[in-house]
Write a protein that holds these residues in place. Structure first.
Motif, mmCIF file in Angstrom:
data_model
loop_
_atom_site.group_PDB
_atom_site.id
_atom_site.type_symbol
_atom_site.label_atom_id
_atom_site.label_comp_id
_atom_site.label_asym_id
_atom_site.label_seq_id
_atom_site.Cartn_x
_atom_site.Cartn_y
_atom_site.Cartn_z
ATOM 1 N N GLU A 133 -58.958 -43.961 85.870
ATOM 2 C CA GLU A 133 -59.349 -42.935 86.838
ATOM 3 C C GLU A 133 -59.387 -41.550 86.193
ATOM 4 O O GLU A 133 -59.106 -40.541 86.842
ATOM 5 C CB GLU A 133 -58.374 -42.935 88.021
ATOM 6 C CG GLU A 133 -58.416 -44.189 88.868
ATOM 7 C CD GLU A 133 -59.659 -44.275 89.751
ATOM 8 O OE1 GLU A 133 -60.469 -43.318 89.718
ATOM 9 O OE2 GLU A 133 -59.802 -45.275 90.455
ATOM 10 N N ASN A 187 -61.429 -38.917 88.118
ATOM 11 C CA ASN A 187 -60.986 -38.522 89.453
ATOM 12 C C ASN A 187 -59.593 -37.899 89.490
ATOM 13 O O ASN A 187 -59.310 -37.031 90.319
ATOM 14 C CB ASN A 187 -61.003 -39.738 90.393
ATOM 15 C CG ASN A 187 -62.400 -40.261 90.648
ATOM 16 O OD1 ASN A 187 -63.304 -39.494 90.964
ATOM 17 N ND2 ASN A 187 -62.594 -41.567 90.517
ATOM 18 N N CYS A 192 -57.366 -34.879 91.937
ATOM 19 C CA CYS A 192 -56.372 -35.392 92.871
ATOM 20 C C CYS A 192 -55.013 -34.746 92.638
ATOM 21 O O CYS A 192 -54.366 -34.261 93.571
ATOM 22 C CB CYS A 192 -56.282 -36.912 92.723
ATOM 23 S SG CYS A 192 -55.025 -37.699 93.751
ATOM 24 N N ASP A 207 -59.120 -41.100 93.819
ATOM 25 C CA ASP A 207 -60.344 -40.407 94.233
ATOM 26 C C ASP A 207 -60.213 -39.762 95.607
ATOM 27 O O ASP A 207 -61.204 -39.423 96.233
ATOM 28 C CB ASP A 207 -61.542 -41.354 94.200
ATOM 29 C CG ASP A 207 -61.336 -42.612 95.015
ATOM 30 O OD1 ASP A 207 -60.320 -42.702 95.749
ATOM 31 O OD2 ASP A 207 -62.179 -43.528 94.918
ATOM 32 N N ASN A 233 -65.413 -39.885 95.211
ATOM 33 C CA ASN A 233 -65.495 -40.734 94.023
ATOM 34 C C ASN A 233 -66.679 -40.313 93.161
ATOM 35 O O ASN A 233 -67.819 -40.327 93.624
ATOM 36 C CB ASN A 233 -65.640 -42.202 94.434
ATOM 37 C CG ASN A 233 -65.398 -43.149 93.270
ATOM 38 O OD1 ASN A 233 -65.587 -42.793 92.113
ATOM 39 N ND2 ASN A 233 -64.964 -44.354 93.580
ATOM 40 N N GLU A 280 -67.259 -41.838 90.160
ATOM 41 C CA GLU A 280 -67.533 -42.915 89.220
ATOM 42 C C GLU A 280 -68.977 -43.399 89.352
ATOM 43 O O GLU A 280 -69.575 -43.329 90.431
ATOM 44 C CB GLU A 280 -66.580 -44.087 89.462
ATOM 45 C CG GLU A 280 -65.116 -43.756 89.235
ATOM 46 C CD GLU A 280 -64.788 -43.505 87.778
ATOM 47 O OE1 GLU A 280 -65.622 -43.817 86.907
ATOM 48 O OE2 GLU A 280 -63.698 -42.983 87.503
#
Length: 303
Positions: free
Chosen positions: A32, A35, A39, A104, A197, A199
């Motif tokens: 991740e 993201n 966060c 995310d 998100n 991704e």
């Protein structure tokens, strides 16, 4: 049974700041790196933050470490519990309240303030938070994209339902569509949590391939003996969705019907191309799940 190795990679312990929000945050993560910085940046005021990592190869652990989070490496080899439930059961959490997040998902200042006020209510043991879905650069306002999740829980008063004990690593190492069941009164917070998100679609598809592995096995072999949340037309949003999907799976052509329901009946077309892709992906995942059920019924020794 799950075989899980606990590895706490806490370096520079003094960097872990004690924030003004007395809540323990648990973030489930695997690769991740894109993201996680956003966060964690929004969680600076929270008392402690744990990132439960699954041997990421993209720098996820270092990103979390650099931002003062506790890093736990989670090694999953099947069975139950999975990542989040194990973390709630095992980690030496300091605070009475637990906030469950994905990497995310982004905390807002308004939601943080509401959480501070909500945890002072001794009569409530869990709070639902509504997710605002941001997909492919656009907030999805239609297509049944937003949903409520039980994310803020008084420690020891909530647990994830176990829909299937016979699981393996191909079904993802964290809870997919298992929901938290709370002992006692629950309520809803007004402010939303942003699900943002970034991704690429290839990763989205790979994740949902694991989810369909799990869902097909649950629908075929799940026994509901471990406190599974029952499907109910008049229940919570999660129960209503489960009831709807259970009925829909029995209908021929249900993946197409699901797409039409989300895209037409739920006005997904108003969200432009991202809305079209999102609704189509939901139908495709249902198709994959049904195809895998068909395969298991005919070739059980290969599944």
């Amino acid at each position: 049974m799950a075989m899980i190795e606990l590895q706490d990679e806490r370096q520079n312990e003094s960097a872990v700041a004690v924030g003004s929000v007395p809540v323990s945050v648990i973030i489930a993560a695997r690769n991740e790196g894109r993201n996680l910085p956003r966060c964690l940046a929004a969680l600076r005021d929270f008392g402690e933050v744990y990132v439960i990592d699954s041997q990421s190869t993209d720098g996820t652990a270092q990103i979390a470490r650099d931002r003062g989070a506790h890093i736990i490496q989670f090694h999953y080899q099947g069975g139950w519990p999975k990542k989040r439930q194990w973390a709630m059961d095992t980690l030496p959490l300091v605070y009475e309240w637990i906030l469950l997040l994905d990497a995310d998902e982004i905390m807002t200042a308004d939601l943080q303030q509401e959480i501070c006020e909500a945890i002072c209510d001794a009569a409530v043991n869990g709070y639902y938070i509504c997710l605002e879905m941001r997909f492919m650069g656009r907030v999805l306002r239609h297509g049944d994209a937003g949903f409520w999740k039980m994310a803020l829980i008084r420690r020891g008063r909530g647990h994830f339902e176990c829909r299937l004990r016979d699981q393996n690593a191909s079904m993802a190492d964290m809870e997919v569509h298992e929901h938290v069941v709370v002992d006692g009164r629950t309520a809803r917070l007004k402010q939303r949590l942003t699900h943002h998100n970034e991704e690429p679609l290839s990763r989205y598809i790979a994740k949902h391939n694991e989810y369909s592995n799990w869902e097909s096995r649950v629908l075929l072999n799940g026994d509901g003996k471990d406190g599974e949340l029952p499907a109910a037309l008049l229940g919570t949003q999660a129960q209503q969705r489960r009831w709807f999907k259970k009925k829909l799976y029995r209908i021929p052509g249900s993946p197409v019907l699901l797409f039409l329901y989300r895209y037409i009946a739920q006005l997904g077309f108003l969200d432009g191309t991202p809305g079209l892709i999102y609704c189509a992906m939901q139908g495709i995942q249902m198709f994959h799940t049904k195809a895998k059920i068909w395969e298991m019924q005919r070739q059980p020794d290969k599944c």
